[in-house]
Design a protein around this motif. Structure first.
Motif, PDB file in Angstrom:
ATOM      1  N   TYR A   1       0.864  -1.192   0.000  1.00 58.30           N
ATOM      2  CA  TYR A   1       0.000   0.000   0.000  1.00 58.30           C
ATOM      3  C   TYR A   1       0.898   1.239   0.000  1.00 58.30           C
ATOM      4  CZ  TYR A   1      -3.850  -3.156   0.891  1.00 58.30           C
ATOM      5  OH  TYR A   1      -4.779  -4.174   0.774  1.00 58.30           O
TER       6      TYR A   1
ATOM      7  N   THR B   1     -11.795  -4.013  -3.781  1.00 55.58           N
ATOM      8  CA  THR B   1     -12.200  -3.821  -2.393  1.00 55.58           C
ATOM      9  C   THR B   1     -11.019  -3.849  -1.435  1.00 55.58           C
ATOM     10  OG1 THR B   1     -14.317  -4.853  -2.912  1.00 55.58           O
ATOM     11  CG2 THR B   1     -13.739  -4.693  -0.595  1.00 55.58           C
ATOM     12  N   LEU B   2     -10.000  -4.664  -1.698  1.00 55.83           N
ATOM     13  CA  LEU B   2      -8.864  -4.761  -0.775  1.00 55.83           C
ATOM     14  C   LEU B   2      -8.162  -3.420  -0.622  1.00 55.83           C
ATOM     15  CD1 LEU B   2      -7.334  -8.237  -1.700  1.00 55.83           C
ATOM     16  CD2 LEU B   2      -8.922  -7.641   0.135  1.00 55.83           C
ATOM     17  N   SER B   3      -8.115  -2.628  -1.689  1.00 49.64           N
ATOM     18  CA  SER B   3      -7.520  -1.293  -1.582  1.00 49.64           C
ATOM     19  C   SER B   3      -8.385  -0.379  -0.730  1.00 49.64           C
ATOM     20  CB  SER B   3      -7.340  -0.682  -2.976  1.00 49.64           C
ATOM     21  OG  SER B   3      -6.310  -1.338  -3.675  1.00 49.64           O
ATOM     22  N   LEU B   4      -9.703  -0.477  -0.903  1.00 47.43           N
ATOM     23  CA  LEU B   4     -10.600   0.385  -0.137  1.00 47.43           C
ATOM     24  C   LEU B   4     -10.448   0.160   1.358  1.00 47.43           C
ATOM     25  CD1 LEU B   4     -13.861   0.046  -2.290  1.00 47.43           C
ATOM     26  CD2 LEU B   4     -12.193   1.899  -2.308  1.00 47.43           C
ATOM     27  N   LEU B   5     -10.149  -1.081   1.748  1.00 46.82           N
ATOM     28  CA  LEU B   5     -10.004  -1.385   3.178  1.00 46.82           C
ATOM     29  C   LEU B   5      -8.856  -0.621   3.807  1.00 46.82           C
ATOM     30  CD1 LEU B   5     -10.579  -5.260   3.097  1.00 46.82           C
ATOM     31  CD2 LEU B   5     -12.178  -3.511   3.897  1.00 46.82           C
ATOM     32  N   ALA B   6      -7.860  -0.271   3.013  1.00 52.72           N
ATOM     33  CA  ALA B   6      -6.695   0.451   3.536  1.00 52.72           C
ATOM     34  C   ALA B   6      -6.680   1.913   3.076  1.00 52.72           C
ATOM     35  CB  ALA B   6      -5.410  -0.241   3.086  1.00 52.72           C
TER      36      ALA B   6
ATOM     37  N   CYS C   1     -19.534   5.355  -0.295  1.00 52.59           N
ATOM     38  CA  CYS C   1     -18.104   5.579  -0.072  1.00 52.59           C
ATOM     39  C   CYS C   1     -17.711   6.983  -0.517  1.00 52.59           C
ATOM     40  CB  CYS C   1     -17.272   4.566  -0.852  1.00 52.59           C
ATOM     41  SG  CYS C   1     -17.573   2.844  -0.422  1.00 52.59           S
TER      42      CYS C   1
ATOM     43  N   LEU D   1     -15.041  -9.861  -3.264  1.00 54.71           N
ATOM     44  CA  LEU D   1     -13.873  -9.073  -2.908  1.00 54.71           C
ATOM     45  C   LEU D   1     -12.949  -8.861  -4.098  1.00 54.71           C
ATOM     46  CD1 LEU D   1     -12.974 -10.459   0.630  1.00 54.71           C
ATOM     47  CD2 LEU D   1     -14.338  -8.463   0.027  1.00 54.71           C
TER      48      LEU D   1
END
Length: 514
Positions: free
Chosen positions: A237, A332-337, A395, A504
């Protein structure tokens, strides 16, 4: 059936090897204990039925009947793999559809469209349990007009199962792209992606020759792969990394994990051989559009990673990795961070993010109780799929995010070109957002840059793309606040059934950006 995506070729040179379809073969379901073949209640059992069907229609010409009396009914828990059983009906219906496609070609060879449909039907069977994934990428010829029209929904009669794959053409040069390829770029169909096998098979980072044995790519186009090879992905990230030294430290930690995974035994011997030969990994970077000032760090990090690979591989008696780095689409994995996804700009300042879940997942009821909007997914023909729901999450990208509407298609392509040069020795997965009036600019840029700089790319209209229930939908601030005010704060949720959230990455065959 194991939860991984697949890529497959439907090029003439590949499907020409398939034999002619035998005449007069009848395959029937007979739910008794004395059928010719009783399907075991396992993933291997379902695969064995498919093998018998293909063997009968391609090789033996022998009719047979089968029984699903041992297959557990819909809704029963699957204790080992998780989720719930889809029941035998989806297997029976899917087998009948495959037979229908093949019997329509009795005495003839299958066309590319037939092979595409068979693979997509298999995918629709696989995802029926709502925990298993079916990410597929189909790779076809650039002048195959049947294939190019496979997702032209304006022409009508598009089977629902064709939603299972991302459709892409093999294209080593812009000159190979027929004008008909662009017919689906007006919002009347799914724009097809491009895969540059020539560049992928000869080079790592741009201009750096590489030993390679790839034949295709993974479902999102970021990893070139040999036959039977699989991905091994991780992510940095960049937006959350504060120094060049920290970037290298994080990269080496991820590398050690990925390298150890390469050394593990895999189920299929062919996969063991190619994975243990190539030791290919794909270490991705996300948050790039929030981190332009950090992009110069990537070249240094890559060189340190390549140097460390020599040392670590020698120490552990492993081969050096054929390739090391990539950029995933990273939805989605990017949005989590809090990161913009991969190389993409933020979709919008305010937007709805839709996530797929199994209809009977306890999380669905929790989302409803918290005030999130939930609806059944829609098929291509407008009918509802009551096995799967979409949950809508409002979002925001934050005040400093670079937005797709403020970034031209050519600027997005230039960033892909840059990252392919300084970081990715596999490929950069990118779905370029475009407006209809940018198509001529896109064509001109590709004509000058594609052959030597782009390994894979796909495109999507930012608005008016024709997708119902798209993963992203732009909204304004007022709409965002209106939705947010109806959502309760999350408290501890008692979720005991152990089911997984779908959607995801690469869910249902669709790229998370698309």
């Amino acid at each position: 059936m194991l939860g991984g995506g697949v890529g497959y070729s439907i090029r003439r040179e590949d499907i020409h090897e398939l034999p002619r379809v035998k005449r007069g073969v009848e395959i029937e379901v007979k739910n008794t204990n004395d059928a010719d073949f009783i399907v075991p209640d396992s993933r291997e059992g379902w695969v064995r039925l498919l093998q018998k069907v293909l063997d009968a229609l391609f090789v033996t010409g022998q009719s047979f009947n089968y029984s699903t009396v041992l297959v557990r009914s819909a809704g029963k828990p699957i204790h080992g793999f998780g989720g719930t059983a889809s029941g035998p009906e989806i297997l029976i219906n899917g087998t009948a559809k495959i037979c229908e496609v093949m019997k329509a070609r009795e005495g003839k060879k299958l066309r590319s469209l037939d092979v595409l449909d068979i693979a997509n039907i298999i995918g629709s069977i696989v995802v029926a349990g709502n925990v298993r994934r079916s990410a597929e990428i189909a790779l076809g010829d650039p002048d195959d007009f049947l294939y190019l029209k496979a997702k032209r929904w304006d022409l009508g009669n598009i089977p629902n199962w064709r939603a299972m794959s991302n459709n892409t053409i093999y294209c080593d040069s812009y000159d190979h792209i027929m004008e008909g390829v662009w017919d689906g770029y007006a919002g009347n169909g799914e724009p097809y992606g491009f895969f540059n096998l020539g560049l992928s098979s000869k080079y790592g980072r741009t201009g750096e020759k590489s030993r390679e044995n790839c034949e295709g790519t993974n479902p999102c186009g970021e990893i070139s792969l040999a036959d039977k090879e699989c991905c091994n992905l991780a992510e940095l990230y960049l937006n959350n990394i504060e120094s060049k030294e920290e970037l290298v430290e994080c990269s080496l930690l991820l590398y050690k994990t990925q390298k150890a995974i390469c050394a593990l035994p895999f189920i299929h011997e062919d996969t063991n051989k190619i994975v243990h030969k190539n030791f290919r990994i794909g270490q991705g970077v996300t948050g790039l559009c929030q981190s332009f000032e950090k992009i110069p760090w990537l070249d240094h990090c890559y060189k340190e990673l390549r140097k460390f690979d020599k040392e670590w591989s020698s120490k552990n008696n492993w081969p050096e990795s054929i390739k090391l780095t990539t950029v995933k689409p990273s939805g989605t994995l990017s949005l989590l961070a809090g990161a913009t996804p991969g190389v993409h700009p933020a979709y919008s300042q305010y937007y709805i993010r839709r996530v797929r879940m199994s209809s009977d997942d306890q999380l669905v009821e929790s989302c409803k109780n918290l005030g999130y909007y939930v609806e059944y997914t829609k098929n291509f023909d407008g009918s509802l799929n009551r096995d799967t729901v979409l949950v809508e999450f409002p979002c925001t990208s934050g005040p400093d995010a670079k937005l797709a509407k403020d970034t031209s298609a050519v600027d997005q392509l230039e960033l892909v070109k840059q990252i392919q040069k300084v970081w990715s020795d596999n490929a950069v997965s990118c779905t370029v957002y475009y407006r209809k009036d940018e198509l001529n600019d896109i064509k001109e840029w590709l004509s000058k840059n594609y052959k030597n700089n782009i390994k894979s790319v796909s495109f999507l209209l930012h608005q008016d793309h024709g997708f119902d229930q798209a993963p992203y939908e732009e909204i304004n601030k007022e709409k965002y606040n209106e939705i947010k005010k109806n959502i309760k704060k999350i408290k501890a949720q008692a979720i005991s059934n152990g089911k997984q959230i779908e959607g995801l990455e690469c869910a249902g065959g669709a790229c998370p950006i698309k």
